[in-house]
Design an enzyme around this catalytic site. Sequence first.
Site, mmCIF file in Angstrom:
data_model
loop_
_atom_site.group_PDB
_atom_site.id
_atom_site.type_symbol
_atom_site.label_atom_id
_atom_site.label_comp_id
_atom_site.label_asym_id
_atom_site.label_seq_id
_atom_site.Cartn_x
_atom_site.Cartn_y
_atom_site.Cartn_z
ATOM 1 N N ARG A 64 0.824 -1.217 0.000
ATOM 2 C CA ARG A 64 0.000 0.000 0.000
ATOM 3 C C ARG A 64 0.861 1.272 0.000
ATOM 4 O O ARG A 64 0.468 2.288 -0.578
ATOM 5 C CB ARG A 64 -0.913 -0.026 1.227
ATOM 6 C CG ARG A 64 -1.945 1.085 1.263
ATOM 7 C CD ARG A 64 -3.021 0.765 2.278
ATOM 8 N NE ARG A 64 -4.029 1.804 2.373
ATOM 9 C CZ ARG A 64 -4.277 2.496 3.479
ATOM 10 N NH1 ARG A 64 -3.585 2.260 4.578
ATOM 11 N NH2 ARG A 64 -5.234 3.406 3.481
ATOM 12 N N HIS A 68 0.207 4.588 -2.293
ATOM 13 C CA HIS A 68 -0.028 5.927 -1.734
ATOM 14 C C HIS A 68 1.086 6.895 -2.099
ATOM 15 O O HIS A 68 0.878 8.105 -2.102
ATOM 16 C CB HIS A 68 -0.217 5.849 -0.214
ATOM 17 C CG HIS A 68 -1.578 5.361 0.166
ATOM 18 N ND1 HIS A 68 -2.233 5.761 1.299
ATOM 19 C CD2 HIS A 68 -2.429 4.511 -0.461
ATOM 20 C CE1 HIS A 68 -3.427 5.169 1.375
ATOM 21 N NE2 HIS A 68 -3.553 4.402 0.314
ATOM 22 N N ASN A 96 -4.092 8.365 5.367
ATOM 23 C CA ASN A 96 -2.849 7.757 5.867
ATOM 24 C C ASN A 96 -2.735 7.683 7.388
ATOM 25 O O ASN A 96 -2.132 6.756 7.928
ATOM 26 C CB ASN A 96 -1.641 8.538 5.335
ATOM 27 C CG ASN A 96 -1.504 8.433 3.820
ATOM 28 O OD1 ASN A 96 -2.034 7.508 3.213
ATOM 29 N ND2 ASN A 96 -0.803 9.382 3.227
ATOM 30 N N HIS A 195 -6.494 -5.867 -2.477
ATOM 31 C CA HIS A 195 -7.281 -6.098 -1.259
ATOM 32 C C HIS A 195 -7.528 -7.579 -1.003
ATOM 33 O O HIS A 195 -8.420 -7.946 -0.258
ATOM 34 C CB HIS A 195 -8.590 -5.297 -1.309
ATOM 35 C CG HIS A 195 -8.371 -3.809 -1.257
ATOM 36 N ND1 HIS A 195 -9.364 -2.893 -1.488
ATOM 37 C CD2 HIS A 195 -7.255 -3.076 -0.990
ATOM 38 C CE1 HIS A 195 -8.868 -1.657 -1.381
ATOM 39 N NE2 HIS A 195 -7.597 -1.742 -1.085
HETATM 40 C C1 HEM Z 1 -9.568 1.448 -5.797
HETATM 41 C C2 HEM Z 1 -9.421 2.348 -4.878
HETATM 42 C C3 HEM Z 1 -8.933 2.030 -3.494
HETATM 43 C C4 HEM Z 1 -9.530 2.396 -2.347
HETATM 44 C C5 HEM Z 1 -10.798 3.203 -2.209
HETATM 45 C C6 HEM Z 1 -8.730 1.851 -1.272
HETATM 46 C C7 HEM Z 1 -9.006 2.046 0.074
HETATM 47 C C8 HEM Z 1 -8.376 1.370 1.105
HETATM 48 C C9 HEM Z 1 -8.724 1.504 2.492
HETATM 49 C C10 HEM Z 1 -9.793 2.422 3.057
HETATM 50 C C11 HEM Z 1 -7.936 0.647 3.198
HETATM 51 C C12 HEM Z 1 -7.949 0.407 4.708
HETATM 52 C C13 HEM Z 1 -7.229 1.502 5.446
HETATM 53 C C14 HEM Z 1 -7.483 1.454 6.938
HETATM 54 O O1 HEM Z 1 -8.636 1.338 7.337
HETATM 55 O O2 HEM Z 1 -6.530 1.554 7.722
HETATM 56 C C15 HEM Z 1 -7.082 -0.015 2.243
HETATM 57 C C16 HEM Z 1 -6.152 -0.955 2.565
HETATM 58 C C17 HEM Z 1 -5.268 -1.489 1.652
HETATM 59 N N1 HEM Z 1 -5.123 -1.123 0.336
HETATM 60 FE FE1 HEM Z 1 -6.438 -0.040 -0.740
HETATM 61 N N2 HEM Z 1 -7.684 1.174 -1.788
HETATM 62 C C18 HEM Z 1 -7.752 1.254 -3.145
HETATM 63 C C19 HEM Z 1 -6.837 0.751 -4.035
HETATM 64 C C20 HEM Z 1 -5.689 0.095 -3.673
HETATM 65 C C21 HEM Z 1 -4.571 -0.175 -4.552
HETATM 66 C C22 HEM Z 1 -4.489 0.269 -6.008
HETATM 67 C C23 HEM Z 1 -3.655 -0.849 -3.822
HETATM 68 C C24 HEM Z 1 -2.291 -1.367 -4.214
HETATM 69 C C25 HEM Z 1 -1.788 -1.322 -5.431
HETATM 70 C C26 HEM Z 1 -4.195 -1.019 -2.491
HETATM 71 C C27 HEM Z 1 -3.599 -1.715 -1.474
HETATM 72 C C28 HEM Z 1 -4.116 -1.836 -0.200
HETATM 73 C C29 HEM Z 1 -3.596 -2.759 0.786
HETATM 74 C C30 HEM Z 1 -2.523 -3.799 0.561
HETATM 75 C C31 HEM Z 1 -4.312 -2.534 1.966
HETATM 76 C C32 HEM Z 1 -4.104 -3.212 3.327
HETATM 77 C C33 HEM Z 1 -3.115 -2.410 4.133
HETATM 78 C C34 HEM Z 1 -2.724 -3.011 5.471
HETATM 79 O O3 HEM Z 1 -3.181 -4.106 5.838
HETATM 80 O O4 HEM Z 1 -1.908 -2.369 6.175
HETATM 81 N N3 HEM Z 1 -5.408 -0.411 -2.435
HETATM 82 N N4 HEM Z 1 -7.364 0.463 0.978
#
Ligand code: HEM
Length: 334
Positions: A64, A68, A96, A195
């Site tokens: 992630r 970001h 973030n 995800h």
């Molecule tokens: C399509 C639009 C996207 C939205 C709206 C989105 C939103 C989010 C949100 C809200 C979280 C949880 C954050 C939290 O509650 O702490 C998350 C986690 C995550 N996102 Fe996305 N995301 C998107 C696209 C992506 C993309 C493109 C990637 C990587 C190329 C990605 C990788 C991740 C990963 C790996 C997590 C887990 C992080 C962790 O466990 O520490 N996301 N995302």
Amino acid sequence: MVAKMVMVMLLVVLIITNFDATTSDGVLTYGFYEEKCPYLEDIVRHTVASAVYRDPGIAASLLRLHFHDCFVMGCDASVLLDGIEGMVSEKQAGPNINSLRGFKVIDWIKHQLEEACPYTVSCADILAIVARDAVELRGGPRWEVPLGRRDSFKASFDGANTYIPAPNSSLEILIANFKQQGLDEYDLVALSGSHTIGKARCLSFRQGIYDPNSERLHHYHHHKRYKTTFRQTLRSICPETGRDNRPAALDYSTQFLFDNHYYINVLQGRGLLPSDNVLLAEEEHGIASLVWEYAYNRGAFFRDFAKSMVKMGNIGVLIGEQGEIRRNCRLINT
Ligand code: HEM
Ligand SMILES: *[C@@H]1O[C@H](CO)[C@@H](O)[C@H](O)[C@H]1NC(C)=O
């Protein structure tokens, strides 16, 4: 007359090839550090592997970080800068704060690289390689990472608040958001597959599970955005108020495995974030059919994911003499 035309054509060809030659050093390349830092990829891989061994969940966080970084002023390690007098860190921005992590792993890699090959490897390139290794170490695909990025002189707190998509975005908003970065709807579907690992906090998915609209049937697919039993489970984790930081797995079935289960979840109304389930909202863009394809064909997902990651890794990169190679990823060189 013919000779004249041939001359003109030759000239045009010359100009075109010449133009190509001058711009081709303006892009990332494979093997950029082959001579300058031959052990780069080994150092990164070993460090990510030991971090993931200690904390399997860190793989998702590291993936992630690269995302970001790239969505705010391009992949320039702006996300890694700590705040200083007159500049607020991106770490403080809405998407973030209390959420992004993995910075110490990056610090540790950078420290080793400054011993092995000082002043050489950019923090932005480290983030790109780390993301690739994190995916592979959890069972995902491997791809070659084009390198040669340089690091920014500043962070953009406002940019992070503006360009990182929100989990309550509609499909139209998500498409527009990715388009702004030069990514299309195919990239959106493939990259959302990230995800398949990691977690989200209650704060991020609450709106979806209490939204009366989540009761609505998808226009085309005739099932609810959230399967009722799944939504019930999520509500027990995440009450209507409080418990903001309580986590739930983004892929409830295999949260530590990088596989294609994310798409199966979405098809079953078991995506965690509204932005996950919304991929099925409309038939028009061919997005729904892509979700089906990836749910059935892990190989197709892996192939397209790798391709889209390389594309994402190219967003707004600084190259050549632009930016700098930071010695400490948290600070601009003085
Ligand atoms: C399509 C639009 C996207 C939205 C709206 C989105 C939103 C989010 C949100 C809200 C979280 C949880 C954050 C939290 O509650 O702490 C998350 C986690 C995550 N996102 Fe996305 N995301 C998107 C696209 C992506 C993309 C493109 C990637 C990587 C190329 C990605 C990788 C991740 C990963 C790996 C997590 C887990 C992080 C962790 O466990 O520490 N996301 N995302
Ligand atoms: C999304 O959530 C934010 C912050 O929680 C809120 O301000 C905004 O109104 C929501 N947007 C939609 C479309 O519901």
